[in-house]
Write a protein that holds these residues in place. Structure first.
Motif, mmCIF file in Angstrom:
data_model
loop_
_atom_site.group_PDB
_atom_site.id
_atom_site.type_symbol
_atom_site.label_atom_id
_atom_site.label_comp_id
_atom_site.label_asym_id
_atom_site.label_seq_id
_atom_site.Cartn_x
_atom_site.Cartn_y
_atom_site.Cartn_z
ATOM 1 N N LYS A 437 0.839 -1.206 0.000
ATOM 2 C CA LYS A 437 0.000 0.000 0.000
ATOM 3 C C LYS A 437 0.871 1.252 0.000
ATOM 4 O O LYS A 437 0.513 2.263 -0.609
ATOM 5 C CB LYS A 437 -0.944 -0.010 1.207
ATOM 6 N N SER A 440 1.976 1.752 -3.483
ATOM 7 C CA SER A 440 0.844 2.251 -4.266
ATOM 8 C C SER A 440 0.592 3.720 -3.984
ATOM 9 O O SER A 440 0.328 4.508 -4.899
ATOM 10 C CB SER A 440 -0.406 1.422 -3.945
ATOM 11 N N GLU A 468 -6.622 -4.548 -3.366
ATOM 12 C CA GLU A 468 -5.475 -3.665 -3.590
ATOM 13 C C GLU A 468 -4.716 -4.087 -4.840
ATOM 14 O O GLU A 468 -4.247 -3.242 -5.613
ATOM 15 C CB GLU A 468 -4.539 -3.694 -2.376
ATOM 16 N N SER A 472 -4.128 -1.790 -8.146
ATOM 17 C CA SER A 472 -2.755 -1.496 -8.578
ATOM 18 C C SER A 472 -2.508 -2.003 -9.991
ATOM 19 O O SER A 472 -1.764 -1.384 -10.764
ATOM 20 C CB SER A 472 -1.745 -2.123 -7.604
#
Length: 813
Positions: A437, A440, A468, A472
């Motif tokens: 994360k 990202s 996620e 992405s």
């Protein structure tokens, strides 16, 4: 002569301007009110994931978690076989106090998270274990309250600071009543809420006592103090904060509605004391790591996953600063928590590491141009005693386990399983998720995907990790891989149908299937009409399809739901830009930038709108900012080049020409649009004037159309005008700079002409429905693709415009 610089940094975890401003208006935070009148305020954007140990380490280092190494709340013990809380040992880079130590400056650091065990810095350090009163999962009685080894540096302060701690048992109901009027009612009922209140008031008082003691009795250049009480009060009691939510019990609400207010008032009182200790030459910074939802955005339920309570955090914290040379009663915009350490370095006239992800907030200064900003490659390369820990520093296993137990109680980490090895592996994977994360959040989507693919278990997937990964993949244009993980979401039924609809719509949009995306988003919107995210996603599709009234309505709705959403303001600005409402567009882009300064496309579109109203100087500044933030947006340099030509700056014109020559191979004008009579007439007129190359006798848009997209074709037509059917636009080579002229026409007229021209139906009065749908889909796909390309110069010839308008555009540009 001015004294040497002194800086006081006050950290209030989860402090939020919405609450503070409301209390200032009610006269309940007089110290903060006066502070803001004497200094500068602004919002700071947080990072994702918004987890406090990661964020406060970024504040103290100026770098993102993937660089500083603090990932989550706990981590596998490198010695093997166990889990420990993240600690100062986990940090991979120097913090601000290490940099100051090797610059011969003295620091006090109190309660920073994480700072256990303390580091042997030049000055004093009190760890985040200092105020904790638990041992072996129980609250220790006051007469048996010891202090763990590694809590205080230097040793000479151990006994004094130990005695200054305040035990929760010392916080009586009468002491709490000024902040929570019905505290005695809570105590009489033996309510657990009373225990929470006295515990965190005691913690805050202990930290404050240690801070004031060191500030008064130590020589210091820098003091940093961290308070977590606002965060704890907010997690426990924000649900009861006014106005009452419908699902909250009225009696419970009356008992606890003042709890959060009391916490903020208490911090205002502590701030008052700190400001009395210092002189007027000291610069004071107040900041938080994130905000906390206090209004209609408060979630009703918390997800039962690690770090689930973080859903209550809002993406913007507080920043305020006052001191010598700082503006008064002013505001700044676009600050990030990454900017705190670089700004502190400028206050001490020290260089900023080029490896730092933050920037110095130079707009806080009354005379920002006189502030010389220095840079070095990295402070990691600078030798000298920085006061960092050595490998032999001791751990305190009991204190560490007590800290983990508290994190379990707060809902930030899961309780250990019976299988210790399995628990260690689970923690390691969770931390990799936080690392992904973080990548990202930094726009490093491919890195995020690579990490997530390592940890996703196809048999028993964690829905957060898969979602996620899908997002992405879409951001990094790995659409097939994104589809694979979306299929996993479907197969395992990981999320609700409405959220699945939103996720799938994003993929369909990326795959140029806007109508299917609209269908799914409308289904989701029926269920969650007050979701800002769904309104924005649907608005983006309509905006890309040039269905501007529909997009405008949805963006406005999103802003009404969440006025702090920068994406909604930017999207609305794009609508106004396309409607040629340039002043309205500029205001929207500025609103987006105020909310999220690091937003390259908001700056880019602001620059475009400013050019269109003749504000070339301000437009140049906007585009220069884009070039710094994201130099990969090639059209930025085209605009900067064009501006220099307009204003007659030959030196800059030549400079940007050189950049353009390096990043683009040539310039090509493309005529495209609806394959009807108007497009055909335009092409013939241009051909007659010798203004177009290539074949266009047929306006065929079928996928079998023989169109030459070889490199030789484009080399031959460099700096020329060509015709490209709308369904082939996505195949244009990226190495050229394109000017696209899109010929719009009445759809029914186009269908009639196309049918007759190609003898599709045998009669212009009879339409094949499938052919009509196919043509409409191609038009939508073309519009979608065109409006997703930041590097195109795009000109629409509307239905009412004439062929002469096309020629005039070519002549002008």
């Amino acid at each position: 002569m001015r004294k040497k610089a002194k800086v006081l940094l006050v950290g209030w975890d989860a402090a939020d301007w919405k609450v503070i401003d409301d209390l200032i208006d009610k006269g309940l935070m007089p110290t903060m009110k006066k502070f803001l009148q004497e200094g500068v305020r602004g919002r700071v954007s947080t990072l994702d994931p918004p987890l406090s140990p990661m964020l406060w380490t970024s504040i103290a280092t100026g770098v993102r978690p993937q660089k500083h190494g603090i990932l989550g709340f706990v981590e596998p013990d490198p010695k093997g076989g166990n889990v420990r809380p993240v600690s100062s040992k986990s940090r991979k880079v120097k913090a601000i106090w290490n940099i100051l130590s090797q610059s011969n400056l003295r620091s006090n650091v109190i309660g920073w998270w994480p700072s256990n065990p303390v580091e042997p810095i030049n000055g004093c350090m009190v760890s985040n274990f200092y105020q904790q009163e638990r041992k072996n999962k129980k609250t220790v009685e006051i007469d048996k309250w010891e202090m763990p080894e590694g809590t205080v540096h230097p040793d000479k302060w151990i006994e004094t600071l130990k005695e200054l701690r305040v035990h929760p048992s010392e916080i009586t109901g009468n002491l709490v009543m000024p902040f929570i009027p019905r505290a005695l009612d809570l105590k009489a009922k033996d309510d657990e809420a009373f225990g929470i209140i006295v515990k965190y008031l005691a913690h805050a008082t202990s930290i404050h006592a240690a801070c004031t003691e060191l500030m008064l009795n130590e020589d210091w250049d820098f003091t940093a103090v961290y308070h977590d009480a606002i965060d704890h009060f907010s997690h426990a009691f924000m649900k009861f904060h006014p106005p009452r939510q419908e699902h909250i019990d009225p009696e419970r609400y009356e008992l606890l509605k003042d709890a959060v207010t009391g916490a903020y008032i208490f911090h205002d009182m502590m701030l008052e004391r700190l400001l009395k200790i210092i002189d007027q030459e000291t610069t004071v910074i107040i900041c938080s790591d994130h905000g906390f939802h206090s209004d209609h955005l408060r979630p009703r339920m918390l997800p039962h996953v690690p770090s689930g309570p973080a859903i209550e955090h809002s993406p913007y914290g507080v920043f305020a600063i006052k001191g010598p040379g700082i503006k008064k009663n002013d505001k700044i915009f676009g600050a990030s928590i990454l900017d705190i350490t670089p700004t502190i370095l400028t206050l001490f006239d020290l260089p900023i590491g080029k490896n730092m992800d933050g920037k110095p907030l130079v707009n806080i200064y009354e005379n920002q141009h006189s502030k010389k900003i220095q840079f070095i490659d990295s402070w990691e390369n600078i030798s000298g005693d920085s006061g960092e820990l050595d490998e032999n520093s001791k751990d305190d296993p009991i204190s560490e386990m007590d800290a983990i137990e508290q994190l379990i109680e707060l809902g930030y980490v899961e309780a250990p399983s019976d299988d210790k090895d399995d628990y260690v592996k689970t923690v390691a994977k969770e931390n990799k998720f936080y690392l992904a994360k973080s990548h990202s959040c930094a726009g490093e989507y491919e890195d995020a995907v690579n990490i997530l693919e390592e940890i996703i278990d196809f048999e028993n997937p964690d829905f957060r990790w898969v979602i996620e990964c899908v997002n992405s993949c879409l951001k990094s244009k790995q659409f097939e891989k994104g589809k694979k993980y979306l299929d996993l979401v479907k197969d395992k039924n990981l999320i609700s149908s409405n959220y699945l609809n939103v996720l799938e719509a994003k993929l369909l949009l990326a795959l140029n299937e806007p109508n299917k995306a609209i269908e799914l988003l409308n289904l989701a919107l029926k269920e969650f009409s007050n979701s800002a995210e769904i309104n924005i996603e649907l608005a983006k599709v309509f905006n890309a399809l040039r269905k501007l009234p529909e997009a405008e309505k949805l963006f406005i709705k999103a802003i009404e739901i969440d006025e702090g959403n920068s994406y909604a303001h930017h999207g609305l600005g794009l609508v106004y830009l396309r409607q040629k409402k340039y002043e309205d567009a500029i205001n929207c882009f500025l609103d987006a930038i105020k909310l999220t300064y690091y937003y390259p496309y908001a700056h880019f579109h602001l620059g475009e709108a400013l050019v269109l109203i003749g504000e070339h100087e301000n437009a140049e500044k906007a585009f220069e900012q884009v070039a710094l933030m994201n130099p990969n947006i090639k059209k930025t340099f085209k605009w900067l080049y064009d501006i220099q030509k307009i204003v007659g700056n030959k030196k800059k014109e030549d400079y940007y020409r050189q950049i353009l020559d390096k990043i683009i191979k040539g310039n090509i004008t493309v005529i495209t649009g609806l394959p009807g009579k108007k497009l055909k007439a335009t092409l013939l007129a241009l051909d007659k004037k010798g203004n177009i190359n290539g074949e266009f006798e047929s306006l065929n848009f079928s996928e079998n159309f023989d169109f030459d997209f070889t490199g030789k074709f484009f080399e031959k037509n460099n700096n020329e005008t060509i015709y490209v059917p709308i369904n082939f636009l996505g195949s244009l080579p990226v190495i050229y700079d394109y000017k696209i002229i899109y010929i719009n026409d009445n759809f029914n007229d186009v269908l009639k002409y196309f049918s007759n021209e190609n003898n599709v139906f045998g009669s212009t009065e009879n339409y094949d429905l499938n052919q009509s749908i196919h043509l409409e889909k191609q038009i939508d796909n073309a519009n979608l693709w065109l409006n997703q390309q930041p590097d195109l110069d795009l000109f629409y010839i509307e239905k009412e415009d004439t062929i002469d308008d096309v020629v005039s555009i070519l002549d002008k540009y």
